[in-house]
Design a protein around this motif. Structure first.
Motif, PDB file in Angstrom:
ATOM      1  N   LEU A 129       0.011   6.563  -3.721  1.00  0.00           N
ATOM      2  CA  LEU A 129      -0.542   7.408  -2.666  1.00  0.00           C
ATOM      3  C   LEU A 129       0.346   7.364  -1.427  1.00  0.00           C
ATOM      4  O   LEU A 129       0.549   8.394  -0.758  1.00  0.00           O
ATOM      5  N   HIS A 130       0.876   6.184  -1.118  1.00  0.00           N
ATOM      6  CA  HIS A 130       1.748   6.063   0.050  1.00  0.00           C
ATOM      7  C   HIS A 130       3.112   6.720  -0.180  1.00  0.00           C
ATOM      8  O   HIS A 130       3.532   7.584   0.582  1.00  0.00           O
ATOM      9  N   TRP A 131       3.781   6.299  -1.244  1.00  0.00           N
ATOM     10  CA  TRP A 131       5.153   6.743  -1.447  1.00  0.00           C
ATOM     11  C   TRP A 131       5.231   8.038  -2.258  1.00  0.00           C
ATOM     12  O   TRP A 131       5.979   8.956  -1.911  1.00  0.00           O
ATOM     13  N   GLY A 132       4.466   8.132  -3.329  1.00  0.00           N
ATOM     14  CA  GLY A 132       4.554   9.297  -4.197  1.00  0.00           C
ATOM     15  C   GLY A 132       3.949  10.546  -3.604  1.00  0.00           C
ATOM     16  O   GLY A 132       4.393  11.656  -3.905  1.00  0.00           O
ATOM     17  N   TYR A 133       2.924  10.396  -2.737  1.00  0.00           N
ATOM     18  CA  TYR A 133       2.267  11.567  -2.149  1.00  0.00           C
ATOM     19  C   TYR A 133       2.751  11.825  -0.722  1.00  0.00           C
ATOM     20  O   TYR A 133       3.136  12.951  -0.394  1.00  0.00           O
ATOM     21  N   ALA A 134       2.671  10.796   0.141  1.00  0.00           N
ATOM     22  CA  ALA A 134       2.974  11.014   1.556  1.00  0.00           C
ATOM     23  C   ALA A 134       4.399  10.639   1.935  1.00  0.00           C
ATOM     24  O   ALA A 134       4.827  10.930   3.057  1.00  0.00           O
ATOM     25  N   GLY A 135       5.130   9.984   1.041  1.00  0.00           N
ATOM     26  CA  GLY A 135       6.496   9.582   1.370  1.00  0.00           C
ATOM     27  C   GLY A 135       6.573   8.449   2.373  1.00  0.00           C
ATOM     28  O   GLY A 135       7.580   8.305   3.074  1.00  0.00           O
ATOM     29  N   VAL A 136       5.513   7.614   2.467  1.00  0.00           N
ATOM     30  CA  VAL A 136       5.478   6.488   3.395  1.00  0.00           C
ATOM     31  C   VAL A 136       5.990   5.244   2.678  1.00  0.00           C
ATOM     32  O   VAL A 136       5.465   4.861   1.632  1.00  0.00           O
ATOM     33  N   PHE A 137       7.009   4.613   3.241  1.00  0.00           N
ATOM     34  CA  PHE A 137       7.707   3.492   2.593  1.00  0.00           C
ATOM     35  C   PHE A 137       7.029   2.185   2.986  1.00  0.00           C
ATOM     36  O   PHE A 137       7.390   1.543   3.976  1.00  0.00           O
ATOM     37  N   ARG A 168       5.647   6.130  14.012  1.00  0.00           N
ATOM     38  CA  ARG A 168       6.579   6.837  14.874  1.00  0.00           C
ATOM     39  C   ARG A 168       8.023   6.534  14.485  1.00  0.00           C
ATOM     40  O   ARG A 168       8.949   7.247  14.900  1.00  0.00           O
ATOM     41  N   LEU A 169       8.218   5.471  13.688  1.00  0.00           N
ATOM     42  CA  LEU A 169       9.558   5.050  13.291  1.00  0.00           C
ATOM     43  C   LEU A 169      10.007   5.792  12.048  1.00  0.00           C
ATOM     44  O   LEU A 169       9.214   6.388  11.324  1.00  0.00           O
ATOM     45  N   ARG A 170      11.314   5.725  11.772  1.00  0.00           N
ATOM     46  CA  ARG A 170      11.837   6.291  10.536  1.00  0.00           C
ATOM     47  C   ARG A 170      11.405   5.427   9.354  1.00  0.00           C
ATOM     48  O   ARG A 170      10.933   4.312   9.517  1.00  0.00           O
ATOM     49  N   ALA A 171      11.620   5.971   8.139  1.00  0.00           N
ATOM     50  CA  ALA A 171      11.090   5.322   6.940  1.00  0.00           C
ATOM     51  C   ALA A 171      11.610   3.900   6.776  1.00  0.00           C
ATOM     52  O   ALA A 171      10.842   2.989   6.448  1.00  0.00           O
ATOM     53  N   ASP A 172      12.912   3.683   7.011  1.00  0.00           N
ATOM     54  CA  ASP A 172      13.454   2.347   6.788  1.00  0.00           C
ATOM     55  C   ASP A 172      12.921   1.353   7.809  1.00  0.00           C
ATOM     56  O   ASP A 172      12.620   0.198   7.480  1.00  0.00           O
ATOM     57  N   TYR A 173      12.760   1.778   9.072  1.00  0.00           N
ATOM     58  CA  TYR A 173      12.215   0.874  10.084  1.00  0.00           C
ATOM     59  C   TYR A 173      10.729   0.611   9.828  1.00  0.00           C
ATOM     60  O   TYR A 173      10.238  -0.500  10.063  1.00  0.00           O
ATOM     61  N   PHE A 174      10.022   1.615   9.355  1.00  0.00           N
ATOM     62  CA  PHE A 174       8.607   1.415   9.016  1.00  0.00           C
ATOM     63  C   PHE A 174       8.471   0.400   7.894  1.00  0.00           C
ATOM     64  O   PHE A 174       7.545  -0.416   7.895  1.00  0.00           O
ATOM     65  N   ALA A 175       9.381   0.432   6.928  1.00  0.00           N
ATOM     66  CA  ALA A 175       9.344  -0.536   5.839  1.00  0.00           C
ATOM     67  C   ALA A 175       9.511  -1.955   6.371  1.00  0.00           C
ATOM     68  O   ALA A 175       8.824  -2.896   5.920  1.00  0.00           O
ATOM     69  N   THR A 189       6.227  -3.106   7.876  1.00  0.00           N
ATOM     70  CA  THR A 189       5.190  -3.452   6.897  1.00  0.00           C
ATOM     71  C   THR A 189       5.448  -4.803   6.246  1.00  0.00           C
ATOM     72  O   THR A 189       4.511  -5.584   6.040  1.00  0.00           O
ATOM     73  N   VAL A 190       6.692  -5.087   5.904  1.00  0.00           N
ATOM     74  CA  VAL A 190       6.956  -6.384   5.282  1.00  0.00           C
ATOM     75  C   VAL A 190       6.783  -7.511   6.297  1.00  0.00           C
ATOM     76  O   VAL A 190       6.312  -8.610   5.949  1.00  0.00           O
ATOM     77  N   ALA A 191       7.108  -7.240   7.581  1.00  0.00           N
ATOM     78  CA  ALA A 191       6.876  -8.247   8.616  1.00  0.00           C
ATOM     79  C   ALA A 191       5.378  -8.482   8.806  1.00  0.00           C
ATOM     80  O   ALA A 191       4.927  -9.632   8.933  1.00  0.00           O
TER      81      ALA A 191
END
Length: 550
Positions: free
Chosen positions: A156-164, A224-231, A234-236
């Protein structure tokens, strides 16, 4: 038959006797019925007898030893196995190719069927009784179900909304610990942490809402961040959650304005509420509890389930004695309870699947897919893409919390060490295998990861150790490679089996490299999807409410 040479037509080496036999075998198989199956069974029987005859040959009887003899013996053994398996495998593979292209459901059924057969053979090779066979299959499908649920939520996150999102385990931990605190027993045991004693449904709902709320708190600033920064965020956040659960500060604490003591248990972990499925079978939570009504009926029934196919003293035609044979189908009470919980997990997978299919086909889901493909275009069409991504992220985090509750709900205990980042990596690998954007692919990826990469190597190790005796096990890789170059295979094999956990990472790496080169979209990913909720390829008729018939 065409005059074209067999080797040119089939892309094989021109071996006259072998090629003619394969063509004859195909002809027999094409007739179908008892002829086809009889031919296949006869070939497999003769081929396997030949293979075991070669396998049991003693190399020490040869006058010349060394690595060359060992290498030639390995080639002969591999060739014998190929001769035994190739002709029956060809029509079967052709049938699989046909079914594989039919639908995604057929793909999933094919994978689950082969997983069942494979681990059934593993259990038979380990000389398990029927109870052990069922327990082995239950273990495999347990991990298949829980990984499928987590991959569906991530899809749902990555496959639908593209959220990493690479902090999956953090949201799992929030859901599990919230449920454990809300529904845990008020009177904790020695060294335990008391809970609030609320009903289990309230605890489950609270865990899902808590995971969704944490997802909202993470998404509001981080999206508000780009995908790589958002990732990275999330891991932090996932590690912050794990370290918070480990902290002694929150090991026990008082709930504000109530004075009720509870906590996370710190590094020692926390007890989970009693599995409701166990309550159906036992009268209490303890290990020595008496069976409840359902248990008192099923436990004696399955514990004594034995079918006497050939009674003692039987004979054929009245004078040929036959050996007694009893089919033992007995199951122990713990296996029966685990099977019942497996049905609950299957229902959880179905729930996740139906929810995500409905979401994907809804207007909300179509906006998510548009955001995934090109967020700027979706914004240009007047969609508040940030709001859509926040809602999707909260929903997915809630499903991750629920999936974690399903995962750990039957274990009775959990600790922060179960939520390390490596688990998120495993879930991502399963998503990559199945293909992002495909719900069926998510279940397929979870099944393949759980069987081939998680439980498969362990079962393979047990099978090999059951049949092969190793004199020594090298402690280092160079110590294992040296004898291997001299023709001694067993030290290298012993070293690999002794390090099977590390070998899993090697297998995962090899699989990812292969997927990136051959099928980067995964097995079922990146399908062409229509934006409309109804098919647009056919013009509506008057019967459909779309105008006059022509």
């Amino acid at each position: 038959m065409s005059d074209e040479p067999v080797a040119g037509r089939a892309g094989r080496f021109d071996v006259p006797v072998w090629n003619e036999y394969r063509d004859w075998f195909r002809t027999q198989w094409a007739t179908g019925g008892a002829v086809a199956w009889g031919t296949a069974f006869g070939h497999l029987l003769v081929g396997l007898l030949l293979f075991f005859a070669v396998f049991s040959f003693d190399l020490g009887s040869l006058p010349v030893g060394g690595s060359l003899i060992g290498f030639l013996y390995t080639l002969v053994l591999a060739g014998t196995l190929y001769v035994a398996a190739a002709p029956p495998a060809e029509p079967y593979v052709a049938w699989l190719d046909e079914r594989w292209m039919t639908s995604d459901v057929d793909k999933l059924l094919i994978v689950l069927g082969h997983v069942t057969v494979g681990f059934f053979l593993f259990a038979i090779a380990l000389d398990f009784a029927f109870n052990g066979v069922v327990n082995s299959l239950q273990s495999v499908f347990f991990f298949t179900a829980v990984y499928a649920m987590m991959v569906l939520a991530l899809n749902l996150h990555w496959g639908y909304a593209g959220v990493f999102n690479i902090g999956v385990v953090g949201f799992m931990a929030v859901g599990i610990y919230t449920m454990a605190i809300l529904s845990g027993p008020v009177e904790a045991g020695v060294g335990g942490v008391p809970g609030l004693g609320l009903p289990l449904p309230i605890g489950v709902l609270g865990g899902v809402l808590a995971a969704s709320l944490v997802g909202l708190l993470a998404a509001l600033p981080a999206l508000r961040l780009r995908a790589d920064y958002f990732a990275i965020v999330t891991v932090a956040l996932s590690e912050i959650i794990r370290l918070t659960l480990t902290s002694q500060t929150f090991q026990t604490f008082a709930v504000p304005f109530t004075g009720i003591e509870t906590g996370t248990g710190g590094a020692g972990g926390i007890s989970m509420p009693t599995n409701p499925i166990r309550i159906l079978f036992y009268g209490g939570a303890g290990t020595g509890s008496e069976p409840a009504l359902l248990g008192s009926v099923l436990f004696p029934l399955f514990s004594g389930l034995r079918i006497e196919l050939i009674p003692p003293g039987s004979s054929w035609l009245g004078f040929v004695p036959l050996p007694a044979f009893t089919l033992d189908l007995a199951l122990t009470p713990p296996v029966i309870v685990d099977i019942a919980y497996l049905f609950v997990l299957a229902g959880g997978v179905a729930l996740f699947y139906v929810l995500l299919v409905r979401v994907g086909n809804s207007p909300f889901g179509r906006v998510l897919k548009a955001i995934r493909e090109d967020e700027q275009v979706a914004q240009a069409l007047g969609k508040d893409t940030r709001r859509f991504k926040i809602v999707a992220f909260m929903f997915g985090c809630g499903l991750m919390g629920l999936g974690g509750i399903f995962w750990h709900g039957s274990q009775g205990y959990t600790n922060p060490g179960s939520f390390r980042p490596i688990l998120t990596f495993y879930i991502w690998v399963a998503l990559i295998i199945g293909g992002a954007g495909s719900n069926t692919g998510s279940v397929l990826g979870g099944a393949l990861f759980a069987s081939l990469l998680w439980t498969g190597p362990t079962f393979l190790r047990r099978v090999v150790l059951n049949y092969v005796e190793f004199d020594t096990t090298p402690a280092t890789f160079p110590a294992a490679v040296g004898p291997f170059l001299e023709g001694e295979v067993l030290p290298f094999l012993a070293f690999m089996l002794n390090n099977i956990s590390a070998l899993r990472f090697v297998l995962v790496g090899v699989l990812l490299i292969w997927l990136m080169q051959r099928r980067p979209e995964g097995l079922l990913g990146h399908r062409k999807e229509e934006a409309a909720a109804i098919p647009l390829g056919v013009r509506p008729t008057a019967r459909d409410g779309g105008g006059d018939d022509e």
